[in-house]
Design an enzyme around this catalytic site. Structure first.
Site, PDB file in Angstrom:
ATOM      1  N   GLY A 244       0.830  -1.207   0.000  1.00 35.03           N
ATOM      2  CA  GLY A 244       0.000   0.000   0.000  1.00 35.03           C
ATOM      3  C   GLY A 244       0.859   1.249   0.000  1.00 35.03           C
ATOM      4  O   GLY A 244       0.547   2.242  -0.662  1.00 35.03           O
ATOM      5  N   GLU A 366      -1.751   5.492   5.400  1.00 38.32           N
ATOM      6  CA  GLU A 366      -0.944   4.275   5.197  1.00 38.32           C
ATOM      7  C   GLU A 366       0.307   4.320   6.077  1.00 38.32           C
ATOM      8  O   GLU A 366       1.373   3.830   5.715  1.00 38.32           O
ATOM      9  CB  GLU A 366      -0.567   4.096   3.725  1.00 38.32           C
TER      10      GLU A 366
HETATM   11  C1  LIG Z   1      -8.707  10.703   3.744  1.00 28.99           C
HETATM   12  C2  LIG Z   1      -8.232   9.599   4.626  1.00 28.99           C
HETATM   13  C3  LIG Z   1      -8.440   8.282   4.239  1.00 28.99           C
HETATM   14  C4  LIG Z   1      -8.035   7.240   5.070  1.00 28.99           C
HETATM   15  N1  LIG Z   1      -8.307   5.945   4.698  1.00 28.99           N
HETATM   16  C5  LIG Z   1      -8.097   4.943   5.586  1.00 28.99           C
HETATM   17  C6  LIG Z   1      -8.543   3.619   5.291  1.00 28.99           C
HETATM   18  O1  LIG Z   1      -9.091   3.334   4.209  1.00 28.99           O
HETATM   19  N2  LIG Z   1      -8.353   2.652   6.228  1.00 28.99           N
HETATM   20  C7  LIG Z   1      -7.753   2.917   7.434  1.00 28.99           C
HETATM   21  O2  LIG Z   1      -7.632   1.997   8.233  1.00 28.99           O
HETATM   22  N3  LIG Z   1      -7.318   4.167   7.738  1.00 28.99           N
HETATM   23  C8  LIG Z   1      -7.485   5.185   6.847  1.00 28.99           C
HETATM   24  N4  LIG Z   1      -7.070   6.465   7.153  1.00 28.99           N
HETATM   25  C9  LIG Z   1      -6.482   6.723   8.450  1.00 28.99           C
HETATM   26  C10 LIG Z   1      -5.002   7.054   8.428  1.00 28.99           C
HETATM   27  O3  LIG Z   1      -4.265   5.908   8.125  1.00 28.99           O
HETATM   28  C11 LIG Z   1      -4.654   7.680   9.794  1.00 28.99           C
HETATM   29  O4  LIG Z   1      -5.227   8.968   9.809  1.00 28.99           O
HETATM   30  C12 LIG Z   1      -3.168   7.730  10.059  1.00 28.99           C
HETATM   31  O5  LIG Z   1      -2.655   6.431  10.244  1.00 28.99           O
HETATM   32  C13 LIG Z   1      -2.810   8.575  11.280  1.00 28.99           C
HETATM   33  O6  LIG Z   1      -3.593   8.226  12.383  1.00 28.99           O
HETATM   34  P1  LIG Z   1      -4.345   9.388  13.203  1.00 28.99           P
HETATM   35  O7  LIG Z   1      -5.109  10.220  12.231  1.00 28.99           O
HETATM   36  O8  LIG Z   1      -5.101   8.755  14.312  1.00 28.99           O
HETATM   37  O9  LIG Z   1      -3.190  10.302  13.785  1.00 28.99           O
HETATM   38  P2  LIG Z   1      -2.346  10.055  15.140  1.00 28.99           P
HETATM   39  O10 LIG Z   1      -1.867   8.662  15.185  1.00 28.99           O
HETATM   40  O11 LIG Z   1      -3.144  10.544  16.285  1.00 28.99           O
HETATM   41  O12 LIG Z   1      -1.115  11.016  14.922  1.00 28.99           O
HETATM   42  C14 LIG Z   1      -1.169  12.435  15.138  1.00 28.99           C
HETATM   43  C15 LIG Z   1       0.214  13.008  14.799  1.00 28.99           C
HETATM   44  O13 LIG Z   1       1.190  12.476  15.705  1.00 28.99           O
HETATM   45  C16 LIG Z   1       2.236  11.853  14.975  1.00 28.99           C
HETATM   46  N5  LIG Z   1       2.725  10.694  15.713  1.00 28.99           N
HETATM   47  C17 LIG Z   1       1.996   9.675  16.232  1.00 28.99           C
HETATM   48  N6  LIG Z   1       2.808   8.782  16.826  1.00 28.99           N
HETATM   49  C18 LIG Z   1       4.074   9.232  16.674  1.00 28.99           C
HETATM   50  C19 LIG Z   1       5.357   8.758  17.047  1.00 28.99           C
HETATM   51  N7  LIG Z   1       5.517   7.605  17.708  1.00 28.99           N
HETATM   52  N8  LIG Z   1       6.430   9.489  16.724  1.00 28.99           N
HETATM   53  C20 LIG Z   1       6.305  10.639  16.043  1.00 28.99           C
HETATM   54  N9  LIG Z   1       5.121  11.151  15.645  1.00 28.99           N
HETATM   55  C21 LIG Z   1       4.021  10.448  15.955  1.00 28.99           C
HETATM   56  C22 LIG Z   1       1.616  11.462  13.656  1.00 28.99           C
HETATM   57  O14 LIG Z   1       2.587  11.294  12.647  1.00 28.99           O
HETATM   58  C23 LIG Z   1       0.690  12.639  13.397  1.00 28.99           C
HETATM   59  O15 LIG Z   1       1.415  13.690  12.821  1.00 28.99           O
HETATM   60  C24 LIG Z   1      -7.404   7.524   6.299  1.00 28.99           C
HETATM   61  C25 LIG Z   1      -7.167   8.863   6.672  1.00 28.99           C
HETATM   62  C26 LIG Z   1      -7.578   9.878   5.856  1.00 28.99           C
HETATM   63  C27 LIG Z   1      -7.335  11.304   6.299  1.00 28.99           C
END
Ligand SMILES: Cc1cc2nc3c(=O)[nH]c(=O)nc-3n(C[C@H](O)[C@H](O)[C@H](O)COP(=O)(O)OP(=O)(O)OC[C@H]3O[C@@H](n4cnc5c(N)ncnc54)[C@H](O)[C@@H]3O)c2cc1C
Length: 387
Positions: A244, A366
């Protein structure tokens, strides 16, 4: 895409995708974005050309191609529309997960229908309280006789409400990644419902919504891999994401290449200060950096795809490197292409602002690009310690 050096088969695959994209995606991309239209009929046409099960086995209807062919296909498709290409990438990821980790029966009953897109698939990992830390997910699947009963909420699911099947990672055991199993859940399962379609910055030609499980009962054989799949779901989800990640990077590359080509034509034709903008040295410097970033992105992407094809020991790290570098660099290229258009770049009709909006999310999903650095840093630290 420069096809120099490709063999005949590789060339035909890339050219077929490019021709399809030019004819069936490019003329509609702006309209689909404006009207939030998810073109499932056009996706099914792509499936007829073998683009819905690209690197799946041909005994169950897959195209039997390589990841390297896959990233060229996704670059070609996203040159016309990164959003539609990206959805097809997610569908391919789900199809590959079933082909690779499903039982013989699951492969036989599902993959041919996924390959034709009679069934469209969504990938359900993220939850409201578990994004980057996906191993902490809380959706539960509790065994009850010959069934599992699912409860929980999946967040940001691409294709939610429109897809026919949902590959759902849910907790069947204790805390942590080893307590997670994967299930293939059909759309009409009682207890399965969908949230409202999210209003987003880009990716408007595909829906994004919550997927909600409230006592959703699925047969026990919906568990991917059958009883062997118990506790294997997180690994399956992560394996799927390697592919992916390079595919989404390819979608950034195609979008950025399109933005670059638009900017190149614009500065050639735009007259200012008595000559073509193309004659301005600083404009040429900008073009030089953009063209270099595109070439570097393509090289790294093809290297990571080959690593995945060949089972290279560093394939996970290389895929993470490609995802991080290509999605960041190509976003910068697209933004620079908008800048080179001056005020016109900000107008929808030139098609560049849509690319910038679409590519922005590739740095987030991803696995965010920060998480890519976590993955790369972990493997670098291990390598350095071992030396
Ligand atoms: C339009 C869209 C489509 C999507 N489609 C899918 C889908 O089809 N299936 C699916 O399962 N998901 C999907 N997602 C979800 C996407 O994979 C997540 O939004 C992403 O993995 C980040 O998770 P979060 O939004 O909870 O952010 P969080 O995990 O809360 O992160 C917030 C911030 O903190 C940072 N951060 C977190 N942990 C750490 C660390 N250990 N060290 C440094 N920085 C860190 C992150 O990089 C980010 O900048 C989609 C998201 C969007 C916006």
């Amino acid at each position: 895409m420069d096809l120099h050096g490709l063999d005949d088969d590789e060339r035909v695959i890339a050219e077929t995708a490019a021709a399809f994209a030019e004819k069936r995606l490019a003329p509609h991309a702006l309209e689909w974005d404006a009207t939030k239209h998810f073109p499932t009929d056009v996706l099914r046409e792509a499936a007829e050309l073998g683009m819905a099960a690209i690197y799946c086995n041909d005994d169950v209807g897959g195209s039997g191609l390589r990841r390297l062919d896959g990233v060229r296909i996704f670059e070609a498709l996203s040159y016309a529309d990164p959003t539609v290409a990206a959805f097809l990438s997610i569908h391919n990821m789900c199809t590959w997960m079933v082909d690779t980790h499903g039982t013989a029966e699951q492969r036989k009953s599902l993959v041919p229908r996924l390959a034709s897109m009679e069934l469209i698939a969504s990938y359900c990992l993220t939850e409201p309280g578990a994004g980057s830390d996906a191993g902490a997910l809380r959706t539960r699947a509790v065994r009850d006789g010959d069934s599992y009963v699912l409860d929980g909420v999946k967040q940001f699911i691409s294709g939610a409400g429109a897809s026919d099947v949902y590959v759902v990672m849910a907790r069947t055991g204790g805390d942590g990644p080893r307590g997670i199993s994967a299930f293939v859940v059909e759309k009409d399962t009682p207890g399965l419902s969908f949230g409202a379609d999210e209003y987003k910055m880009g990716w408007n030609a595909q829906p994004t919504a919550q997927v909600v499980f409230e006592g959703a009962r699925v047969p026990a054989d919906a568990m991917l891999g059958g009883s062997d799949g118990e506790g294997a779901g997180f690994g399956i989800a992560m394996n799927g994401l390697n592919g992916g990640r390079i595919n989404i990077a390819a979608c950034s590359l195609g979008g950025a290449q399109a933005a670059y080509d638009k900017a190149a034509a614009y500065v050639r034709d735009r007259v200012a200060f008595g000559g073509s903008l193309l004659d301005e040295p600083t404009i040429r410097f900008a073009l030089a950096d953009m063209a270099t970033a595109l070439e570097a992105s393509r090289s790294l992407l093809w290297r990571a795809a080959s690593a995945l094809d060949d089972g290279h020991p560093d394939k996970v790290t290389l895929c993470a490197m490609a995802k991080r570098y290509v999605t960041d660099s190509c976003f910068t290229v697209a933004d620079q292409a908008l800048q080179l258009h001056g005020g016109y770049g900000y107008l929808n009709e030139y098609g560049v602002e849509k690319i910038v909006r679409d590519l922005r999310v590739h740095r987030i999903l991803e696995g965010t690009n920060e998480i890519m650095r976590v993955v790369i840093g972990r493997s670098e630290a291990a390598r350095i310690r071992a030396t």
